[in-house]
Design a protein around this motif. Structure first.
Motif, mmCIF file in Angstrom:
data_model
loop_
_atom_site.group_PDB
_atom_site.id
_atom_site.type_symbol
_atom_site.label_atom_id
_atom_site.label_comp_id
_atom_site.label_asym_id
_atom_site.label_seq_id
_atom_site.Cartn_x
_atom_site.Cartn_y
_atom_site.Cartn_z
ATOM 1 N N GLN A 126 0.835 -1.205 0.000
ATOM 2 C CA GLN A 126 0.000 0.000 0.000
ATOM 3 C C GLN A 126 0.871 1.257 0.000
ATOM 4 O OE1 GLN A 126 -2.545 0.835 -1.299
ATOM 5 N NE2 GLN A 126 -4.275 0.400 0.061
ATOM 6 N N ARG A 127 2.059 1.175 0.626
ATOM 7 C CA ARG A 127 2.975 2.321 0.584
ATOM 8 C C ARG A 127 3.478 2.537 -0.854
ATOM 9 N NH1 ARG A 127 5.777 3.596 5.744
ATOM 10 N NH2 ARG A 127 4.534 2.600 7.361
ATOM 11 N N VAL A 128 3.738 1.427 -1.542
ATOM 12 C CA VAL A 128 4.142 1.552 -2.947
ATOM 13 C C VAL A 128 3.011 2.233 -3.725
ATOM 14 C CG1 VAL A 128 4.731 0.290 -5.065
ATOM 15 C CG2 VAL A 128 5.648 -0.480 -2.866
ATOM 16 N N ALA A 129 1.766 1.814 -3.429
ATOM 17 C CA ALA A 129 0.614 2.400 -4.128
ATOM 18 C C ALA A 129 0.504 3.897 -3.826
ATOM 19 C CB ALA A 129 -0.662 1.676 -3.728
ATOM 20 N N ILE A 130 0.799 4.276 -2.566
ATOM 21 C CA ILE A 130 0.743 5.704 -2.206
ATOM 22 C C ILE A 130 1.830 6.472 -2.967
ATOM 23 C CG2 ILE A 130 1.121 7.346 -0.314
ATOM 24 C CD1 ILE A 130 -0.199 5.235 1.546
ATOM 25 N N ALA A 131 3.028 5.878 -2.994
ATOM 26 C CA ALA A 131 4.118 6.528 -3.745
ATOM 27 C C ALA A 131 3.722 6.667 -5.218
ATOM 28 C CB ALA A 131 5.395 5.710 -3.611
ATOM 29 N N ARG A 132 3.082 5.640 -5.744
ATOM 30 C CA ARG A 132 2.645 5.693 -7.154
ATOM 31 C C ARG A 132 1.609 6.796 -7.357
ATOM 32 N NH1 ARG A 132 -0.342 0.467 -9.459
ATOM 33 N NH2 ARG A 132 -1.897 1.192 -7.961
ATOM 34 N N ALA A 133 0.733 6.961 -6.350
ATOM 35 C CA ALA A 133 -0.303 7.998 -6.477
ATOM 36 C C ALA A 133 0.280 9.402 -6.407
ATOM 37 C CB ALA A 133 -1.346 7.802 -5.389
ATOM 38 N N LEU A 134 1.471 9.525 -5.785
ATOM 39 C CA LEU A 134 2.044 10.860 -5.584
ATOM 40 C C LEU A 134 3.103 11.236 -6.623
ATOM 41 C CD1 LEU A 134 2.568 10.695 -1.703
ATOM 42 C CD2 LEU A 134 0.863 12.055 -2.929
ATOM 43 N N VAL A 135 3.621 10.248 -7.325
ATOM 44 C CA VAL A 135 4.849 10.457 -8.088
ATOM 45 C C VAL A 135 4.716 11.544 -9.147
ATOM 46 C CG1 VAL A 135 4.413 8.699 -9.877
ATOM 47 C CG2 VAL A 135 6.764 9.177 -9.163
ATOM 48 N N ALA A 194 -3.221 16.733 -8.343
ATOM 49 C CA ALA A 194 -3.985 17.627 -7.470
ATOM 50 C C ALA A 194 -5.036 16.864 -6.678
ATOM 51 C CB ALA A 194 -4.659 18.706 -8.316
ATOM 52 N N LEU A 195 -5.425 15.696 -7.201
ATOM 53 C CA LEU A 195 -6.491 14.915 -6.550
ATOM 54 C C LEU A 195 -6.000 13.488 -6.329
ATOM 55 C CD1 LEU A 195 -9.515 14.492 -5.725
ATOM 56 C CD2 LEU A 195 -9.953 13.925 -8.129
ATOM 57 N N ILE A 196 -6.190 13.012 -5.107
ATOM 58 C CA ILE A 196 -5.882 11.603 -4.843
ATOM 59 C C ILE A 196 -7.166 10.930 -4.397
ATOM 60 C CG2 ILE A 196 -4.611 10.000 -3.367
ATOM 61 C CD1 ILE A 196 -2.312 11.922 -3.401
ATOM 62 N N ARG A 211 -2.189 21.782 -1.126
ATOM 63 C CA ARG A 211 -2.258 21.789 -2.593
ATOM 64 C C ARG A 211 -3.046 20.602 -3.142
ATOM 65 N NH1 ARG A 211 1.881 20.859 -5.465
ATOM 66 N NH2 ARG A 211 3.149 19.848 -3.861
ATOM 67 N N ARG A 212 -3.267 19.646 -2.280
ATOM 68 C CA ARG A 212 -3.828 18.401 -2.783
ATOM 69 C C ARG A 212 -5.135 18.075 -2.079
ATOM 70 N NH1 ARG A 212 0.673 15.818 -4.782
ATOM 71 N NH2 ARG A 212 1.785 16.175 -2.846
ATOM 72 N N THR A 213 -6.065 17.521 -2.850
ATOM 73 C CA THR A 213 -7.314 17.063 -2.270
ATOM 74 C C THR A 213 -7.284 15.543 -2.209
ATOM 75 O OG1 THR A 213 -8.455 18.933 -3.266
ATOM 76 C CG2 THR A 213 -9.826 17.077 -2.542
ATOM 77 N N VAL A 214 -7.577 15.010 -1.033
ATOM 78 C CA VAL A 214 -7.570 13.553 -0.885
ATOM 79 C C VAL A 214 -8.989 13.108 -0.533
ATOM 80 C CG1 VAL A 214 -6.585 11.578 0.346
ATOM 81 C CG2 VAL A 214 -5.183 13.613 -0.073
ATOM 82 N N ILE A 215 -9.548 12.247 -1.365
ATOM 83 C CA ILE A 215 -10.894 11.733 -1.102
ATOM 84 C C ILE A 215 -10.794 10.234 -0.846
ATOM 85 C CG2 ILE A 215 -13.234 11.461 -2.010
ATOM 86 C CD1 ILE A 215 -12.735 13.906 -3.781
ATOM 87 N N VAL A 216 -11.316 9.814 0.285
ATOM 88 C CA VAL A 216 -11.162 8.423 0.702
ATOM 89 C C VAL A 216 -12.530 7.786 0.881
ATOM 90 C CG1 VAL A 216 -10.191 6.884 2.472
ATOM 91 C CG2 VAL A 216 -9.036 9.036 1.921
#
Lengths: 254, 380
Positions: free
Chosen positions: A166-175, A179-181, A210-215
């Motif tokens: 899941q950390r890899v997935a987070i890094a992938r989402a941020l790389v 503006a939106l995760i 700067r970023r919007t995170v929707i979970v």
């Protein structure tokens, strides 16, 4: 919000300003002759720089709403605006380009490509945008280090624990610095400790404003990380809890 | 993104091996089918391959090499006198019975070929032992290595240079053993001179079956063939045309090409089923990941290119492996004895078929991937 000429440009709203707006959005699924309405006249706003939780019982339309607002699913009716783009008016190709440049994805099942290393997986969004491997991989390793698994850059997903994946997935989402995760049940496959570590990371990504995170989540343990919470039921937004204090008051056992 | 496509393909070695094996198996099936088809057809013109002459002249009624219509002996001179002909020589082709000595009179049916003793035109070029010039000696014959093989297998006798047997109660002494192409039904060939052949073969009033000829330097085959036909009324064709005529006759009037052709079709269908299904299953297994790539912003065009590249790599690798295995197998077989002929159109045709199958499966996969809702990745 106006629609800019290209799907790659971003109109970055100031923190606290509307970043994603849905107005009167409908979405139904057809199964043979049977049509099941999943979203019914949904009005919804996510603000820049916030972490917003979408909660509600199974089948209430959370994931469909998440899919529609990030452009992976076409709405039947209504208006969807995100970062200066009217998604509901863009062609499918432009929506695809919008996703490539504006959205980071974190999936329940991680969806890491099993034959790529962690670093190669993280680099995928950059590669989609046409960045060469030589430039993308150092950036991917940098992101892996930021999420605490820099030493796992060369490992394939099957050699990593659920939390590490899941950390890899987070890094992938941020790389690619989106503006939106959007996160779909990011902690459901993780134990409690790892779930909190992952949420700390996600919380950190939103905190720079700067970023919007929707979970989307079913997990009450992570309610405390949210700035706001939208509760859904039967295809509609039931209520929006506007602050951490309001969330704590509404869900005292979370 | 192409390097990612290749890593998706090569990353899981077991799956990749399975994919390539499927294509290789399909390639083997189709290659052996086509090679068998051409091999059987080549048996129909084995004598033409063995004799080798630039121009063949025969009765206009003849439709294939095994169809012998007698000519007059003077036809050789008539052909020789045509402008543009460098040389012309008589040829006899017919059936004969070789009777082994000291073996209780056991016999073998053979194709007897009588060539001109002066020019030795049409003599075998691939001699395993002996000397072609020794054909000018009395009672001499050159036998096919397949004849030696058959006699040993069936009669237990190993023939060698100097051994003697009988044809039509006349002695025949082996002065050479040649590697020749085998004809239909396992027919083997025995060479002797034109004059001697008339004694070995069952007697007929007219024994000449063909005239071999060659164009003068600087004259085209077609031009000289036309001139011979116009001047003599006989049919004159090039070696390649005579082979085509014999092949066509077999295709038209023999059930064998149909049966073998059916095998080729079945091989192709099985090949399609195996390789197409295997590749399609590979894409289905990767649907979730392709969906994830699509959700993250990969366009349908890029995904299609990735899938087509994967199909191309799998197709080429599987084809190379399959055709390599078949080439090694074919080259291990005794030449001329087995009806398997790996002519260049065979691998080219099979490559086209394999690419057609792989690209077909890839296009089906592309169609499926293009219809994937990227939102699929949110479903657990």
């Amino acid at each position: 919000m106006s629609t800019p000429a290209t799907a790659e440009t971003t109109a970055t709203p100031a923190p606290g300003q509307p970043a994603v707006c849905l107005r009167a959005v409908d979405k139904s699924f057809r199964n043979g002759d049977q049509i099941t309405p999943v979203l019914k006249q949904v009005d919804f706003t996510a603000l820049a720089g916030e972490m917003l939780l979408l909660v509600g019982p199974s089948g209430c339309g959370k994931t469909t709403l998440l899919s529609v607002l990030c452009g992976t699913l076409h709405a039947d009716a209504g208006r969807i605006e995100a970062f200066g783009h009217t998604l509901s008016a863009l062609s499918p190709a432009l929506v695809t380009r919008f996703r490539a440049s504006h959205v980071g994805f974190i999936f329940q099942q991680f969806n890491l490509l099993p034959t790529l290393t962690a670093a190669e997986n993280v680099a995928v969004p950059l590669r989609i945008q046409g960045v060469s491997a030589a430039k993308a991989l150092p950036r991917a390793r940098e992101l892996l280090a930021r999420v605490g698994i820099g030493d796992k850059a060369g490992e394939r997903p099957n050699r990593l624990s659920g939390g590490q994946q899941q950390r890899v997935a987070i890094a992938r989402a941020l790389v690619h610095d989106p503006a939106l995760i959007v996160c779909d049940e990011p902690t459901s496959a993780l134990d409690s400790v790892t779930g909190h570590q992952v949420m700390d990371l996600l919380r950190g990504t939103a905190s720079d404003g700067r970023r919007t995170v929707i979970v989307v989540t079913h997990d009450p343990r992570i309610y405390r990380y949210a700035d706001r919470m939208a509760e859904m039921e039967d295809g509609r937004i039931l209520r929006v809890l506007p602050s951490p204090a309001a969330i704590a008051a509404a869900h005292p056992h979370a | 993104m192409f390097d990612i496509a290749l890593k998706m393909l090569f990353g899981d070695r077991a799956k990749y091996a399975m994919l390539v094996s499927g294509i290789a198996f399909a390639t083997i099936l189709m290659t052996q089918g086509f090679a068998l088809f051409f091999g059987i057809l080549s048996f129909s013109y084995a004598t033409i391959s063995n004799v080798r002459s630039p121009i063949w002249v025969f009765d206009p009624l003849v439709q294939q090499i095994a169809d012998n219509q007698p000519l007059r002996d003077t036809d050789v001179d008539r052909v020789r006198s045509v402008e543009g002909v460098a040389w012309a020589a008589p040829l006899y082709i017919g059936g004969a019975t070789a009777k082994l000595l000291g073996d209780g009179g056991s016999s073998q049916q053979v194709t007897l070929i009588g060539i001109d003793a002066n020019t030795l035109a049409g003599a075998p070029t691939n001699l395993l032992s002996g000397n072609v010039l020794d054909l000018r000696m009395a009672e001499s014959v050159i036998v096919d290595a397949n004849f030696v093989f058959q006699v040993k297998a069936l009669r237990g006798k190993e023939l060698k240079l100097g051994d003697v047997f009988e044809m039509n109660d006349r002695r025949a002494r082996i002065v050479g053993i040649a590697s020749l192409s085998q004809g239909m039904g396992g027919a083997t060939s025995i060479y002797t001179t034109w004059d001697r052949a008339k004694g070995y073969a069952p007697s007929q009033r007219k024994m000449l079956t063909h005239v071999l000829a060659s164009p003068q330097a600087g004259r085209s085959l077609a031009e000289v063939c036309r001139a011979i036909t116009e001047a003599t009324g006989l049919k004159a064709v090039s070696e390649a045309e005579f082979k085509d005529m014999s092949e066509l006759f077999m295709v038209k009037y023999s059930p064998i090409p149909f049966v073998v052709g059916l095998m080729v079709v079945i091989g192709f269908v099985i090949g399609v089923a195996i390789s197409g299904q295997t590749f399609y299953a590979f894409i289905l297994e990767n649907t979730r990941y392709l969906g994830a790539l699509k959700a993250m912003g990969t366009s349908n065009t890029t995904l299609a290119a990735m899938i087509l590249l994967q199909a191309l790599i799998v197709g080429l690798t599987g084809f190379g492996l399959g055709v390599g295995v078949m080439s090694a197998f074919f080259s291990s077989l005794p030449p001329g004895r087995v009806p398997l002929l790996l002519l260049w159109p065979v691998p080219v045709g099979v490559l086209c078929a394999v690419l057609f199958i792989c690209m077909g499966a890839a296009l089906l996969s592309v169609l499926r991937v293009s219809r994937i809702e990227p939102a699929i990745v949110f479903r657990s």
